[in-house]
Design a protein around this motif. Structure first.
Motif, PDB file in Angstrom:
ATOM      1  N   TYR A  42       0.947  -1.486  -0.041  1.00  0.00           N
ATOM      2  CA  TYR A  42      -0.253   0.118  -0.086  1.00  0.00           C
ATOM      3  C   TYR A  42       0.945   1.297   0.118  1.00  0.00           C
ATOM      4  CZ  TYR A  42      -3.026   3.617   2.067  1.00  0.00           C
ATOM      5  OH  TYR A  42      -3.710   4.908   2.263  1.00  0.00           O
ATOM      6  N   ALA A  43       1.881   1.163   0.676  1.00  0.00           N
ATOM      7  CA  ALA A  43       2.926   2.238   1.006  1.00  0.00           C
ATOM      8  C   ALA A  43       3.521   2.757  -0.505  1.00  0.00           C
ATOM      9  CB  ALA A  43       3.812   2.244   2.065  1.00  0.00           C
ATOM     10  N   GLN A  44       3.881   1.829  -1.071  1.00  0.00           N
ATOM     11  CA  GLN A  44       4.652   2.007  -2.285  1.00  0.00           C
ATOM     12  C   GLN A  44       3.576   2.367  -3.528  1.00  0.00           C
ATOM     13  OE1 GLN A  44       7.970  -0.986  -3.158  1.00  0.00           O
ATOM     14  NE2 GLN A  44       7.231  -1.912  -1.357  1.00  0.00           N
ATOM     15  N   ALA A  45       2.398   1.450  -3.576  1.00  0.00           N
ATOM     16  CA  ALA A  45       1.458   1.499  -4.697  1.00  0.00           C
ATOM     17  C   ALA A  45       0.593   2.834  -4.706  1.00  0.00           C
ATOM     18  CB  ALA A  45       0.802   0.404  -4.884  1.00  0.00           C
ATOM     19  N   VAL A  46       0.293   2.932  -3.415  1.00  0.00           N
ATOM     20  CA  VAL A  46      -0.553   4.116  -3.169  1.00  0.00           C
ATOM     21  C   VAL A  46       0.038   5.371  -2.854  1.00  0.00           C
ATOM     22  CG1 VAL A  46      -2.666   4.842  -2.093  1.00  0.00           C
ATOM     23  CG2 VAL A  46      -2.528   2.492  -2.770  1.00  0.00           C
ATOM     24  N   LEU A  47       0.804   5.234  -1.775  1.00  0.00           N
ATOM     25  CA  LEU A  47       1.392   6.687  -1.431  1.00  0.00           C
ATOM     26  C   LEU A  47       2.737   6.831  -2.055  1.00  0.00           C
ATOM     27  CD1 LEU A  47       1.428   6.100   2.309  1.00  0.00           C
ATOM     28  CD2 LEU A  47      -0.306   7.097   1.175  1.00  0.00           C
ATOM     29  N   GLY A  48       3.192   5.902  -2.990  1.00  0.00           N
ATOM     30  CA  GLY A  48       4.283   6.427  -3.865  1.00  0.00           C
ATOM     31  C   GLY A  48       5.626   6.530  -3.039  1.00  0.00           C
ATOM     32  N   LEU A  49       5.784   5.683  -1.939  1.00  0.00           N
ATOM     33  CA  LEU A  49       6.979   5.602  -1.231  1.00  0.00           C
ATOM     34  C   LEU A  49       8.015   4.671  -1.881  1.00  0.00           C
ATOM     35  CD1 LEU A  49       5.818   5.871   2.252  1.00  0.00           C
ATOM     36  CD2 LEU A  49       6.359   7.828   1.019  1.00  0.00           C
ATOM     37  N   GLY A  50       9.124   4.755  -1.630  1.00  0.00           N
ATOM     38  CA  GLY A  50      10.304   3.712  -1.782  1.00  0.00           C
ATOM     39  C   GLY A  50      10.210   2.577  -0.879  1.00  0.00           C
ATOM     40  N   GLY A  62      -4.230  -6.866 -15.044  1.00  0.00           N
ATOM     41  CA  GLY A  62      -4.769  -8.189 -14.386  1.00  0.00           C
ATOM     42  C   GLY A  62      -5.035  -7.890 -13.086  1.00  0.00           C
ATOM     43  N   GLY A  63      -5.287  -9.189 -12.380  1.00  0.00           N
ATOM     44  CA  GLY A  63      -5.523  -8.899 -10.993  1.00  0.00           C
ATOM     45  C   GLY A  63      -4.614  -9.321  -9.954  1.00  0.00           C
ATOM     46  N   ASP A  64      -3.225  -9.529 -10.448  1.00  0.00           N
ATOM     47  CA  ASP A  64      -1.987 -10.257  -9.573  1.00  0.00           C
ATOM     48  C   ASP A  64      -1.717  -8.790  -8.759  1.00  0.00           C
ATOM     49  OD1 ASP A  64       1.110 -10.351  -9.732  1.00  0.00           O
ATOM     50  OD2 ASP A  64      -0.096 -11.787  -8.701  1.00  0.00           O
ATOM     51  N   LEU A  65      -1.691  -8.654  -7.553  1.00  0.00           N
ATOM     52  CA  LEU A  65      -1.113  -7.542  -6.759  1.00  0.00           C
ATOM     53  C   LEU A  65       0.388  -7.452  -7.053  1.00  0.00           C
ATOM     54  CD1 LEU A  65      -1.933  -5.559  -4.759  1.00  0.00           C
ATOM     55  CD2 LEU A  65      -1.037  -6.940  -3.075  1.00  0.00           C
ATOM     56  N   ASP A  66       1.279  -8.357  -7.031  1.00  0.00           N
ATOM     57  CA  ASP A  66       2.714  -8.141  -7.241  1.00  0.00           C
ATOM     58  C   ASP A  66       2.915  -7.307  -8.877  1.00  0.00           C
ATOM     59  OD1 ASP A  66       3.307  -8.948  -4.892  1.00  0.00           O
ATOM     60  OD2 ASP A  66       3.516 -11.066  -5.497  1.00  0.00           O
ATOM     61  N   GLY A  67       2.256  -7.779  -9.827  1.00  0.00           N
ATOM     62  CA  GLY A  67       2.117  -7.329 -11.274  1.00  0.00           C
ATOM     63  C   GLY A  67       1.774  -6.102 -11.243  1.00  0.00           C
ATOM     64  N   LEU A  68       0.724  -5.601 -10.451  1.00  0.00           N
ATOM     65  CA  LEU A  68       0.353  -4.134 -10.798  1.00  0.00           C
ATOM     66  C   LEU A  68       1.130  -3.225  -9.995  1.00  0.00           C
ATOM     67  CD1 LEU A  68      -3.520  -4.739  -9.775  1.00  0.00           C
ATOM     68  CD2 LEU A  68      -2.430  -4.501 -11.807  1.00  0.00           C
ATOM     69  N   VAL A  69       1.959  -3.677  -8.851  1.00  0.00           N
ATOM     70  CA  VAL A  69       3.008  -2.826  -8.031  1.00  0.00           C
ATOM     71  C   VAL A  69       4.160  -2.656  -9.107  1.00  0.00           C
ATOM     72  CG1 VAL A  69       4.358  -2.515  -6.146  1.00  0.00           C
ATOM     73  CG2 VAL A  69       1.951  -3.215  -5.856  1.00  0.00           C
ATOM     74  N   THR A  92      -3.620   8.117 -16.445  1.00  0.00           N
ATOM     75  CA  THR A  92      -5.013   7.895 -16.123  1.00  0.00           C
ATOM     76  C   THR A  92      -4.927   6.314 -15.635  1.00  0.00           C
ATOM     77  OG1 THR A  92      -5.956   9.501 -17.603  1.00  0.00           O
ATOM     78  CG2 THR A  92      -7.325   7.499 -16.891  1.00  0.00           C
ATOM     79  N   ALA A  93      -4.287   5.536 -16.501  1.00  0.00           N
ATOM     80  CA  ALA A  93      -4.313   3.941 -15.843  1.00  0.00           C
ATOM     81  C   ALA A  93      -3.595   4.031 -14.451  1.00  0.00           C
ATOM     82  CB  ALA A  93      -3.473   3.337 -17.079  1.00  0.00           C
ATOM     83  N   ALA A  94      -2.748   4.442 -14.208  1.00  0.00           N
ATOM     84  CA  ALA A  94      -1.885   4.443 -13.020  1.00  0.00           C
ATOM     85  C   ALA A  94      -2.765   5.186 -11.801  1.00  0.00           C
ATOM     86  CB  ALA A  94      -0.663   5.174 -13.021  1.00  0.00           C
ATOM     87  N   ASP A  95      -3.550   6.035 -12.075  1.00  0.00           N
ATOM     88  CA  ASP A  95      -4.172   6.421 -10.952  1.00  0.00           C
ATOM     89  C   ASP A  95      -5.448   5.438 -10.638  1.00  0.00           C
ATOM     90  OD1 ASP A  95      -5.424   8.836  -9.360  1.00  0.00           O
ATOM     91  OD2 ASP A  95      -6.973   8.583 -10.587  1.00  0.00           O
ATOM     92  N   HIS A  96      -5.980   4.957 -11.726  1.00  0.00           N
ATOM     93  CA  HIS A  96      -7.089   3.933 -11.592  1.00  0.00           C
ATOM     94  C   HIS A  96      -6.456   2.545 -10.983  1.00  0.00           C
ATOM     95  CE1 HIS A  96     -10.482   1.540 -12.321  1.00  0.00           C
ATOM     96  NE2 HIS A  96     -10.027   0.539 -12.860  1.00  0.00           N
ATOM     97  N   LEU A  97      -5.271   2.313 -11.343  1.00  0.00           N
ATOM     98  CA  LEU A  97      -4.797   1.040 -10.634  1.00  0.00           C
ATOM     99  C   LEU A  97      -4.389   1.407  -9.081  1.00  0.00           C
ATOM    100  CD1 LEU A  97      -2.042  -0.683 -13.220  1.00  0.00           C
ATOM    101  CD2 LEU A  97      -4.437  -1.344 -12.546  1.00  0.00           C
TER     102      LEU A  97
END
Length: 583
Positions: free
Chosen positions: A348-356, A489-496, A508-513
């Motif tokens: 969550y911290a990396q994908a949503v908050l944009g942290l390293g 797709g629906g794989d969490l690791d792949g999305l991150v 737009t796609a990044a914001d949706h993901l």
């Protein structure tokens, strides 16, 4: 005699090792070093995975570096718990440290990913002994009022490892060689091994009782009655058996190896199904169904074997006594809910908050800062209102924190989830430690290893179930959110990975993901809140209002009797040997 202060008298009062500060201090240091070996393992290795895969290959199976270790630790916990009650904590802990160090040397010499995974299993065989024996010896060393002190120190080891482990692993892998992440275990483990061998002195141990003896539902009053009426007469006969062991080197204690094999086999199949289901193969595929079916069959066979065993590996009283059963189920629920922060919060911290990765780790580490503090202070609460009430307060607060996570704004600021994790750690410090200290205080010395191992075993199973369950929930939400939008797709690791790769997605796609990942983690935290509710339910319906704690003077008196009986046995054995030599 009542005012004696000899080391032996002090050892009797503590129940395991040296009773005075100079002797107990080195043992505590050894326990902290041993716990550091287990605590640092996962955090150090995880940061070195890219270098390991780059050197050895095996990207498709590298997850077994962690799964294999977890499997070995979990399925061996009950085995080591029973062995520590039968043969003593010291040989079990020494065996665990040696196995862990041998596994570390083998891992450092691995030539491909398959060999490294196999050697990680060897490490796990030692890790199971480390986790169970350290917690049991900690309870042996200190009386009830002082146990939060040692438990807080062990919690501090875990907290420090959570913060320092990733940094240490990154430095070793980046500036030295990934093999050093295993070799650094040698001096730490060697120091722990020397301290345990030198300073840990255990009291005399009676032969474990048959489970058929009347111990009472709660394990308290029935146990005390049995010890008062039958203990002295039985000790003399047991002393003869111990004398034969000491004089001739031939033990008469039966070990339930069939039960150990059953637990190992059924646990391995179950955990493999949970860890690999939905990852290596679909949940409803033939491999998953076969593993779950095989685990069910082997579990049924193991139950039959255990019911017929003279000294079962997992005695029936572990589940018949309300206190132990309630604590087992409650800590199993704790293992379930802990998956939400430990596995999904960094994502969550990396994908949503944009942290390293490092900053994301610090968000999670807020929980490990408050946990030891409230754990150390919990004795001031449970000595007034009881173990059960203290744990109920802690888990109620944790439930409120978990329910608050989905209310965080999108995308929000990093301090917001960090604050929630600080509160969650504080709440769980009031939950876990009182239950562990409480359940250990309801059983005598010769049952404490089995009891502690059962608690840790169920917690590990809960964690494995939680990883599988919440992983399926998260991937299901992601699939639903990305199906109609051209997502990856629906794989969490792949999305991150897609979100962290520059230019891989449009804005737009990044914001949706990011919204999809946020929703998935929100559902995971709601599931964790459900696990917290299950823990509360187990405590409210099963746990007695007051734990049937053994009185310290009764427990100490029993240990003194065992010490005196051991001394008599040694004298009688020496007299027999002198007589044989005279003839």
């Amino acid at each position: 005699m009542s005012g004696a202060t000899t080391p032996k008298a002090s050892a009797r009062r503590t129940g395991a090792g040296g009773g005075d500060g100079t002797r107990r201090g080195p043992v505590v240091a050894a326990l902290m070093l041993g716990m550091a070996l287990a605590a640092l393992d996962g955090t150090v290795v995880s940061t070195a995975v890219p270098q390991i895969v780059g050197d050895l290959g095996g990207l498709s199976v590298f997850s077994w570096l962690f799964s294999g270790y977890l499997l070995a630790v979990t399925v061996t916990l009950p085995v080591y718990g029973k062995l520590s009650d039968t043969f003593g904590r010291k040989p079990v802990l020494i065996t665990g440290i040696v196995l862990f160090l041998v596994g570390s040397v083998l891992c450092a010499s691995a030539w491909d990913m398959g060999s490294l995974i196999a050697f990680r299993v060897v490490q796990g065989l030692g890790g199971g002994a480390l986790q169970g024996a350290v917690q049991t010896i900690a309870a042996d060393l200190y009386p009830l009022k002082e146990r939060p002190r040692i438990q807080a120190r062990l919690s501090t080891v875990w907290a420090t490892s959570a913060v320092a482990g990733p940094a240490a692993g990154g430095l070793l892998a980046g500036y030295a060689d990934w093999r050093w992440i295993f070799l650094v275990n040698l001096p730490v483990g060697g120091a722990a091994l020397w301290l345990i061998a030198r300073y840990l002195v255990e009291p005399g141990r009676p032969t474990p009782r048959r489970p058929a003896e009347p111990l009472g539902v709660g394990g308290g009053e029935g146990l005390r009655d049995t010890r008062r009426t039958q203990g002295r007469g039985r000790d003399r006969h047991r002393g003869q058996g111990r004398r034969r062991e000491q004089g001739r080197g031939q033990g008469r204690v039966s070990v339930d190896w069939a039960g150990a094999l059953g637990v190992f086999a059924s646990g391995t199949l179950l955990l493999t199904a949970l860890v690999q289901g939905g990852v290596a193969w679909p949940w409803l595929s033939a491999p998953s169904l076969g593993l779950f079916g095989g685990a069910a069959v082997l579990t049924a066979v193991t139950v039959v074997v255990e019911r017929r065993a003279a000294e079962p590996l997992i005695p029936g009283w572990v589940w018949r006594r309300r206190t132990i059963a309630a604590v087992n189920l409650s800590l199993g629920a704790l293992g379930l809910l802990m998956v939400a922060p430990t596995v999904f919060l960094p994502t969550y911290a990396q994908a949503v908050l944009g942290l390293g990765p490092i900053a994301a780790g610090f968000v999670l580490s807020a929980m490990t800062l408050s946990w030891p503090v409230t754990a150390a202070l919990s004795n001031r609460v449970y000595t007034r209102i009881g173990f059960r009430q203290t744990a109920l307060i802690g888990m109620t607060l944790a439930l409120l924190v978990l329910l608050s996570f989905p209310l965080l704004p999108f995308p929000g600021e990093p301090w917001q989830p960090a604050l929630l994790m600080l509160l969650l750690g504080g709440a769980l410090g009031f939950f876990q430690l009182p239950l562990i200290v409480g359940v250990q205080s309801t059983v005598p010395y010769e049952e404490r290893g089995t009891t502690t191992a059962s608690v840790l075993f169920v917690r590990q199973i809960g964690q494995s179930v939680g990883a599988a369950l919440f992983g399926a929930v998260a991937n299901g939400v992601l699939t639903a959110r990305t199906r109609d939008t051209g997502g990856t797709g629906g794989d969490l690791d792949g999305l991150v990975h897609s979100l962290n790769t520059p230019g891989a997605l449009t804005d737009t796609a990044a914001d949706h993901l990011r919204h999809a990942v946020d929703a998935a983690v929100d559902y995971v935290y709601l599931g964790a809140a459900g696990a917290a509710a299950l823990a509360l339910l187990a405590l409210l319906t099963l746990a007695p209002r007051r734990f049937p704690v053994l009185k310290e003077h009764e427990e100490g008196a029993g240990q003194e009797e065992r010490e005196e009986q051991k001394e008599r046995d040694e004298r009688e054995g020496q007299e027999e040997r002198d007589e044989r030599e005279g003839h």
